[in-house]
Motif scaffolding. Structure first.
Motif, PDB file in Angstrom:
ATOM      1  N   GLY A  41      -7.967   3.465   7.391  1.00  9.69           N
ATOM      2  CA  GLY A  41      -8.514   4.449   6.463  1.00  9.69           C
ATOM      3  C   GLY A  41      -8.522   3.926   5.037  1.00  9.69           C
ATOM      4  O   GLY A  41      -8.298   2.741   4.786  1.00  9.69           O
ATOM      5  N   LYS A  42      -8.747   4.817   4.110  1.00  6.02           N
ATOM      6  CA  LYS A  42      -8.722   4.466   2.699  1.00  6.02           C
ATOM      7  C   LYS A  42      -7.308   3.984   2.357  1.00  6.02           C
ATOM      8  O   LYS A  42      -6.323   4.645   2.699  1.00  6.02           O
ATOM      9  CB  LYS A  42      -9.087   5.679   1.850  1.00  6.02           C
ATOM     10  CG  LYS A  42      -9.168   5.382   0.380  1.00  6.02           C
ATOM     11  CD  LYS A  42      -9.600   6.615  -0.393  1.00  6.02           C
ATOM     12  CE  LYS A  42      -9.609   6.286  -1.870  1.00  6.02           C
ATOM     13  NZ  LYS A  42      -9.935   7.452  -2.672  1.00  6.02           N
ATOM     14  N   ALA A  43      -7.205   2.846   1.692  1.00  5.05           N
ATOM     15  CA  ALA A  43      -5.887   2.254   1.457  1.00  5.05           C
ATOM     16  C   ALA A  43      -5.811   1.615   0.076  1.00  5.05           C
ATOM     17  O   ALA A  43      -5.846   0.393  -0.061  1.00  5.05           O
ATOM     18  CB  ALA A  43      -5.581   1.230   2.537  1.00  5.05           C
ATOM     19  N   PRO A  44      -5.697   2.433  -0.974  1.00  6.75           N
ATOM     20  CA  PRO A  44      -5.591   1.838  -2.303  1.00  6.75           C
ATOM     21  C   PRO A  44      -4.282   1.059  -2.442  1.00  6.75           C
ATOM     22  O   PRO A  44      -3.270   1.390  -1.820  1.00  6.75           O
ATOM     23  CB  PRO A  44      -5.607   3.038  -3.246  1.00  6.75           C
ATOM     24  CG  PRO A  44      -5.172   4.188  -2.417  1.00  6.75           C
ATOM     25  CD  PRO A  44      -5.616   3.891  -1.011  1.00  6.75           C
ATOM     26  N   GLU A 101      -1.162   2.748   4.926  1.00  5.74           N
ATOM     27  CA  GLU A 101      -2.546   3.148   5.171  1.00  5.74           C
ATOM     28  C   GLU A 101      -3.460   1.977   5.510  1.00  5.74           C
ATOM     29  O   GLU A 101      -4.438   2.148   6.220  1.00  5.74           O
ATOM     30  CB  GLU A 101      -3.116   3.914   3.968  1.00  5.74           C
ATOM     31  CG  GLU A 101      -2.640   5.345   3.899  1.00  5.74           C
ATOM     32  CD  GLU A 101      -3.087   6.170   5.098  1.00  5.74           C
ATOM     33  OE1 GLU A 101      -4.233   6.051   5.543  1.00  5.74           O
ATOM     34  OE2 GLU A 101      -2.260   6.939   5.608  1.00  5.74           O
ATOM     35  N   SER A 102      -3.154   0.773   5.017  1.00  8.70           N
ATOM     36  CA  SER A 102      -4.029  -0.355   5.331  1.00  8.70           C
ATOM     37  C   SER A 102      -3.953  -0.738   6.805  1.00  8.70           C
ATOM     38  O   SER A 102      -4.833  -1.415   7.321  1.00  8.70           O
ATOM     39  CB  SER A 102      -3.726  -1.564   4.441  1.00  8.70           C
ATOM     40  OG  SER A 102      -2.414  -2.009   4.619  1.00  8.70           O
ATOM     41  N   ASP A 142       0.829  -1.200   0.000  1.00  9.88           N
ATOM     42  CA  ASP A 142       0.000   0.000   0.000  1.00  9.88           C
ATOM     43  C   ASP A 142       0.869   1.258   0.000  1.00  9.88           C
ATOM     44  O   ASP A 142       2.079   1.185  -0.165  1.00  9.88           O
ATOM     45  CB  ASP A 142      -1.010  -0.015   1.155  1.00  9.88           C
ATOM     46  CG  ASP A 142      -0.391   0.118   2.535  1.00  9.88           C
ATOM     47  OD1 ASP A 142       0.811   0.464   2.657  1.00  9.88           O
ATOM     48  OD2 ASP A 142      -1.106  -0.112   3.524  1.00  9.88           O
ATOM     49  N   SER A 151      -3.955   1.614   9.146  1.00  9.14           N
ATOM     50  CA  SER A 151      -4.620   2.687   9.884  1.00  9.14           C
ATOM     51  C   SER A 151      -6.133   2.563   9.860  1.00  9.14           C
ATOM     52  O   SER A 151      -6.822   3.254  10.601  1.00  9.14           O
ATOM     53  CB  SER A 151      -4.225   4.048   9.311  1.00  9.14           C
ATOM     54  OG  SER A 151      -4.831   4.236   8.044  1.00  9.14           O
TER      55      SER A 151
END
Length: 166
Positions: A77-80, A72-73, A68, A75
């Motif tokens: 939250g949003k994690a593209p 972010e994955s 990622d 946290s």
């Protein structure tokens, strides 16, 4: 407490990134963060036996593991995804490598333009020995936690409790 098993802890390493299928994520031998982590240990450890266990855990997963942006994955939250991987290999003297990184077009472009420069795995480790147990997360990042980061230098460590049965 004597006799009571300790929960494994988590560490983070950061390496200079190139957008190929092979990416180094951990150095071989004894290593530590520049700021002294892991505290109370000589360092984190990776050798052929430890790597074999880490690789077996990764291969036991049925699904691919995400790469990622900026962890972010972890946290919530949003994690593209920046990419995906499934296979690891170990080289004596070099360390642990993702061997099949598959980058998204967006991540590849970011890396090629030098907009993202480092790879940063998060791993669990034994709090008594420093032995790496499992790769939890891999991210591309620009903030590796050490000012003046060199190509293969440990960046940071986090101390979060982890249930290894998850």
């Amino acid at each position: 407490m004597k006799g009571k098993a300790k929960n494994p802890l988590i560490g983070v390493c950061t390496f200079r990134l190139t957008p190929g299928p092979e990416v180094q994520i951990l150095p071989d031998g004894l290593f530590r963060a520049e700021d002294g982590r892991p505290h109370g240990l000589p360092g984190w450890r990776l050798d052929s036996e430890i790597a074999a266990n880490v690789i077996a855990r990764a291969e036991a997963r049925r699904r691919d593991t995400v790469i990622d942006y900026e962890h972010e994955s972890m946290s919530g939250g949003k994690a593209p995804a920046a990419g995906w991987w499934h296979n690891l290999s170990y080289r004596i003297g070099d360390g642990l490598f993702i061997t099949d990184a598959r980058w998204t077009d967006t991540a590849y472009a970011h890396i090629e333009k030098d907009e993202y420069r480092y790879i940063s795995p998060v791993f669990s480790f034994d709090p008594d020995t420093g032995a790496v147990l499992r790769i939890l997360n891999v991210a591309i990042t620009n903030d590796p936690g050490i000012d003046g980061m060199e190509e293969v230098e440990v960046a940071a460590a986090a101390k979060f409790l982890l249930n290894e049965n998850e």
